[in-house]
Design a protein around this motif. Structure first.
Motif, PDB file in Angstrom:
ATOM      1  N   TYR A  99       0.845  -1.200   0.000  1.00  0.00           N
ATOM      2  CA  TYR A  99       0.000   0.000   0.000  1.00  0.00           C
ATOM      3  C   TYR A  99       0.875   1.243   0.000  1.00  0.00           C
ATOM      4  CZ  TYR A  99      -3.267  -3.444   1.928  1.00  0.00           C
ATOM      5  OH  TYR A  99      -4.017  -4.560   2.133  1.00  0.00           O
ATOM      6  N   PHE A 100       0.347   2.303  -0.539  1.00  0.00           N
ATOM      7  CA  PHE A 100       1.003   3.604  -0.417  1.00  0.00           C
ATOM      8  C   PHE A 100      -0.019   4.540   0.195  1.00  0.00           C
ATOM      9  CE2 PHE A 100       3.277   1.802  -4.102  1.00  0.00           C
ATOM     10  CZ  PHE A 100       4.572   1.874  -3.610  1.00  0.00           C
ATOM     11  N   SER A 101       0.393   5.314   1.193  1.00  0.00           N
ATOM     12  CA  SER A 101      -0.585   6.231   1.782  1.00  0.00           C
ATOM     13  C   SER A 101      -0.045   7.653   1.797  1.00  0.00           C
ATOM     14  CB  SER A 101      -0.945   5.793   3.196  1.00  0.00           C
ATOM     15  OG  SER A 101       0.221   5.463   3.888  1.00  0.00           O
ATOM     16  N   ILE A 121      -5.163   5.894   0.768  1.00  0.00           N
ATOM     17  CA  ILE A 121      -4.425   4.643   0.562  1.00  0.00           C
ATOM     18  C   ILE A 121      -4.570   4.102  -0.853  1.00  0.00           C
ATOM     19  CG2 ILE A 121      -4.393   2.205   1.220  1.00  0.00           C
ATOM     20  CD1 ILE A 121      -3.953   2.938   3.919  1.00  0.00           C
ATOM     21  N   THR A 122      -3.414   3.892  -1.500  1.00  0.00           N
ATOM     22  CA  THR A 122      -3.410   3.224  -2.802  1.00  0.00           C
ATOM     23  C   THR A 122      -3.041   1.772  -2.569  1.00  0.00           C
ATOM     24  OG1 THR A 122      -2.515   5.232  -3.779  1.00  0.00           O
ATOM     25  CG2 THR A 122      -2.400   3.242  -5.118  1.00  0.00           C
ATOM     26  N   LYS A 123      -3.894   0.869  -3.013  1.00  0.00           N
ATOM     27  CA  LYS A 123      -3.546  -0.545  -2.911  1.00  0.00           C
ATOM     28  C   LYS A 123      -2.804  -0.922  -4.182  1.00  0.00           C
ATOM     29  CE  LYS A 123      -7.084  -1.876   0.333  1.00  0.00           C
ATOM     30  NZ  LYS A 123      -8.308  -2.606   0.615  1.00  0.00           N
ATOM     31  N   ALA A 124      -1.485  -0.712  -4.171  1.00  0.00           N
ATOM     32  CA  ALA A 124      -0.690  -0.948  -5.377  1.00  0.00           C
ATOM     33  C   ALA A 124      -0.617  -2.432  -5.703  1.00  0.00           C
ATOM     34  CB  ALA A 124       0.701  -0.370  -5.205  1.00  0.00           C
ATOM     35  N   LEU A 125      -0.568  -3.273  -4.688  1.00  0.00           N
ATOM     36  CA  LEU A 125      -0.639  -4.726  -4.899  1.00  0.00           C
ATOM     37  C   LEU A 125      -1.622  -5.312  -3.905  1.00  0.00           C
ATOM     38  CD1 LEU A 125       3.121  -5.776  -5.322  1.00  0.00           C
ATOM     39  CD2 LEU A 125       1.422  -5.538  -7.140  1.00  0.00           C
ATOM     40  N   GLY A 135       0.292  -4.954 -18.096  1.00  0.00           N
ATOM     41  CA  GLY A 135      -0.843  -4.289 -17.449  1.00  0.00           C
ATOM     42  C   GLY A 135      -0.739  -2.814 -17.755  1.00  0.00           C
ATOM     43  N   GLU A 136      -1.872  -2.119 -17.695  1.00  0.00           N
ATOM     44  CA  GLU A 136      -1.816  -0.701 -18.044  1.00  0.00           C
ATOM     45  C   GLU A 136      -1.065   0.093 -16.967  1.00  0.00           C
ATOM     46  OE1 GLU A 136      -6.257   0.665 -16.580  1.00  0.00           O
ATOM     47  OE2 GLU A 136      -5.957   0.134 -18.679  1.00  0.00           O
ATOM     48  N   THR A 137      -0.728   1.331 -17.271  1.00  0.00           N
ATOM     49  CA  THR A 137       0.020   2.167 -16.337  1.00  0.00           C
ATOM     50  C   THR A 137      -0.715   2.248 -15.008  1.00  0.00           C
ATOM     51  OG1 THR A 137       0.848   3.429 -18.180  1.00  0.00           O
ATOM     52  CG2 THR A 137       1.007   4.484 -16.042  1.00  0.00           C
ATOM     53  N   GLY A 185       0.612  -1.683 -11.073  1.00  0.00           N
ATOM     54  CA  GLY A 185       1.436  -2.242  -9.987  1.00  0.00           C
ATOM     55  C   GLY A 185       2.669  -3.007 -10.445  1.00  0.00           C
ATOM     56  N   LYS A 186       3.010  -2.901 -11.742  1.00  0.00           N
ATOM     57  CA  LYS A 186       4.141  -3.669 -12.277  1.00  0.00           C
ATOM     58  C   LYS A 186       5.467  -3.271 -11.615  1.00  0.00           C
ATOM     59  CE  LYS A 186       3.384  -2.138 -16.490  1.00  0.00           C
ATOM     60  NZ  LYS A 186       2.301  -1.168 -16.213  1.00  0.00           N
ATOM     61  N   SER A 187       5.727  -1.961 -11.581  1.00  0.00           N
ATOM     62  CA  SER A 187       6.991  -1.503 -10.995  1.00  0.00           C
ATOM     63  C   SER A 187       7.030  -1.784  -9.496  1.00  0.00           C
ATOM     64  CB  SER A 187       7.190  -0.003 -11.238  1.00  0.00           C
ATOM     65  OG  SER A 187       7.261   0.236 -12.621  1.00  0.00           O
TER      66      SER A 187
HETATM   67  P1  ADP Z   1       2.982   0.512 -13.084  1.00  0.00           P
HETATM   68  O1  ADP Z   1       4.442   0.253 -12.984  1.00  0.00           O
HETATM   69  O2  ADP Z   1       2.189  -0.699 -13.473  1.00  0.00           O
HETATM   70  O3  ADP Z   1       2.669   1.666 -13.968  1.00  0.00           O
HETATM   71  P2  ADP Z   1       3.238   1.289 -10.308  1.00  0.00           P
HETATM   72  O4  ADP Z   1       3.672   0.053  -9.609  1.00  0.00           O
HETATM   73  O5  ADP Z   1       4.277   2.295 -10.592  1.00  0.00           O
HETATM   74  O6  ADP Z   1       2.447   0.896 -11.638  1.00  0.00           O
HETATM   75  O7  ADP Z   1       2.104   2.002  -9.451  1.00  0.00           O
HETATM   76  C1  ADP Z   1       0.987   1.317  -8.914  1.00  0.00           C
HETATM   77  C2  ADP Z   1       0.188   2.293  -8.064  1.00  0.00           C
HETATM   78  O8  ADP Z   1       0.926   2.650  -6.912  1.00  0.00           O
HETATM   79  C3  ADP Z   1      -0.133   3.599  -8.775  1.00  0.00           C
HETATM   80  O9  ADP Z   1      -1.403   4.006  -8.383  1.00  0.00           O
HETATM   81  C4  ADP Z   1       0.941   4.542  -8.277  1.00  0.00           C
HETATM   82  O10 ADP Z   1       0.502   5.873  -8.314  1.00  0.00           O
HETATM   83  C5  ADP Z   1       1.163   4.050  -6.862  1.00  0.00           C
HETATM   84  N1  ADP Z   1       2.548   4.265  -6.412  1.00  0.00           N
HETATM   85  C6  ADP Z   1       3.640   3.662  -6.920  1.00  0.00           C
HETATM   86  N2  ADP Z   1       4.755   4.053  -6.259  1.00  0.00           N
HETATM   87  C7  ADP Z   1       4.350   4.935  -5.319  1.00  0.00           C
HETATM   88  C8  ADP Z   1       5.025   5.701  -4.296  1.00  0.00           C
HETATM   89  N3  ADP Z   1       6.337   5.616  -4.133  1.00  0.00           N
HETATM   90  N4  ADP Z   1       4.257   6.512  -3.524  1.00  0.00           N
HETATM   91  C9  ADP Z   1       2.917   6.577  -3.665  1.00  0.00           C
HETATM   92  N5  ADP Z   1       2.232   5.891  -4.591  1.00  0.00           N
HETATM   93  C10 ADP Z   1       2.933   5.067  -5.418  1.00  0.00           C
END
Ligand code: ADP
Ligand code: MG
Length: 330
Positions: A11-13, A17-21, A38-40, A43-45
């Motif tokens: 999660y990122f907060s 809260i963003t549930k990235a995974l 997956g689209e931008t 959560g790939k990165s």
């Molecule tokens: P992708 O690589 O598939 O484009 P990311 O893994 O970069 O996706 O991001 C997934 C979600 O997590 C997005 O909503 C992004 O905004 C959020 N996110 C990624 N890294 C951070 C961070 N360091 N702080 C806050 N939110 C983040």
């Protein structure tokens, strides 16, 4: 099992809260090339950073050969010596030449002769010979990117994570790198996880594909299975063009190679309006009996031309659109 993810959550907060995974479980065998698509924002990165030990997890665990990969909260120096992550942003040692950057990434116990051979191999692979005595600041952006990847590949880890590091490489260089990786995967059991937006790369080089959408695993299968039997339209679109064809009141999803123009009558009579050649397929605007225009993708147009009346003939038609853009298989 080489790599196992058990209900991994991140999660990122920042504001909310963003549930990235979302709880993500999967296993990867040794010596596989897995692609993550997956689209931008899917959560790939984030996934690759969790795998590299750069992020702390908010739930679950990741096991590499049975041992947990620890995040920075536990591991004071982030990262793991068996894992290397290559991202689009790269760091090079700017006061050292191209050759020196490569040499510093090598195992220091190698003999001078061995080091020279390995540096030469990387300079050849990445076409950096003429620049070997230059500083990174004297290179173009693309050349710096090549050097960054060469630095990452000169000493192979057990697990290599590639987050679109060659998005701007020319096609020849890309295929040379993929060939190089392929030999390392088969000869040295290297395991690679690649994030890319280029579906042709995925189709050509992936053993398995992980499809992510909003941090959730949609599908994780052999690449041919995902191409031919995508779960939904989102997944189908990530691996190439498709047509939606109405037949007997149902909507079918047809890949370009499954659609033909024919002069034998079918339910779908259309007139060819415009033909655009797109390399491995044609993008064609057709009009139906109501003069409504549609775009169709086909691999062959035979001798049909603009203005001609043709029938759309689709074989096989195994994918039918169900509710909520999910696909059903006959
Ligand atoms: P992708 O690589 O598939 O484009 P990311 O893994 O970069 O996706 O991001 C997934 C979600 O997590 C997005 O909503 C992004 O905004 C959020 N996110 C990624 N890294 C951070 C961070 N360091 N702080 C806050 N939110 C983040
Ligand atoms: Mg990303």
């Amino acid at each position: 099992m080489f790599l196992r993810l058990k209900r991994v959550e991140k999660y990122f907060s920042s504001n909310k809260i963003t549930k990235a995974l979302k709880p993500l479980s999967l296993s990867i065998d040794l010596g596989q090339h897995v692609f993550v698509i997956g689209e931008t924002g899917s959560g790939k990165s984030t996934l690759l950073k969790c795998l590299a030990g750069i992020h702390d997890l908010d739930g679950g665990e990741i096991l590499l050969e049975g041992k947990p990969i620890l995040g920075p909260a536990v591991n004071l120096i982030p990262g793991h010596h068996d894992i290397r992550l290559v991202e689009q942003e790269f760091s090079l040692k700017k006061f050292n030449t191209v050759s020196q950057n490569l040499e510093m990434a090598l195992d220091s116990t190698l003999l001078v002769k061995q080091k020279k051979a390995r540096i030469k191999q990387m300079l050849d692979l990445f076409g950096l010979h003429r620049m070997k005595n230059k500083l990174p600041t004297e290179l173009s952006g693309g050349q710096q990117q090549r050097l960054a990847l060469a630095v990452a590949l000169i000493e192979l880890p057990k697990l290599l994570l590639l987050d679109e590091p060659f998005a701007h490489f020319d096609p020849q260089l890309k295929s040379r790198i993929f060939e190089y990786l392929k030999t390392k995967i088969s000869d040295q059991n290297l395991t690679v996880i690649t994030v890319t937006h280029d579906f042709r790369e995925t189709l050509k080089h992936a053993d398995k594909v992980l499809v992510l959408n909003k941090g959730k695993k949609l599908q994780y299968e052999k690449v041919s299975l995902i191409y031919n039997q995508p779960k939904d339209l989102y997944t189908a679109g990530l691996l190439g063009e498709f047509n939606m064809l109405k037949q007997k009141g149902e909507i079918w999803l047809i890949r370009p190679e499954e659609l033909r123009f024919s002069d034998v009558q079918t339910e779908q009579a259309v007139k060819i309006e415009r033909v655009e050649f797109c390399g491995h397929y044609y993008e064609i605007v057709v009009s139906d009996k109501f003069k409504d225009e549609h775009v169709v993708f086909v691999n062959e147009i035979d001798s049909f031309q603009d203005g001609e009346q043709v029938f759309l003939n689709a074989i096989p038609m195994q994918r039918k659109l169900g509710e909520k853009e999910k696909l059903i298989y006959a």
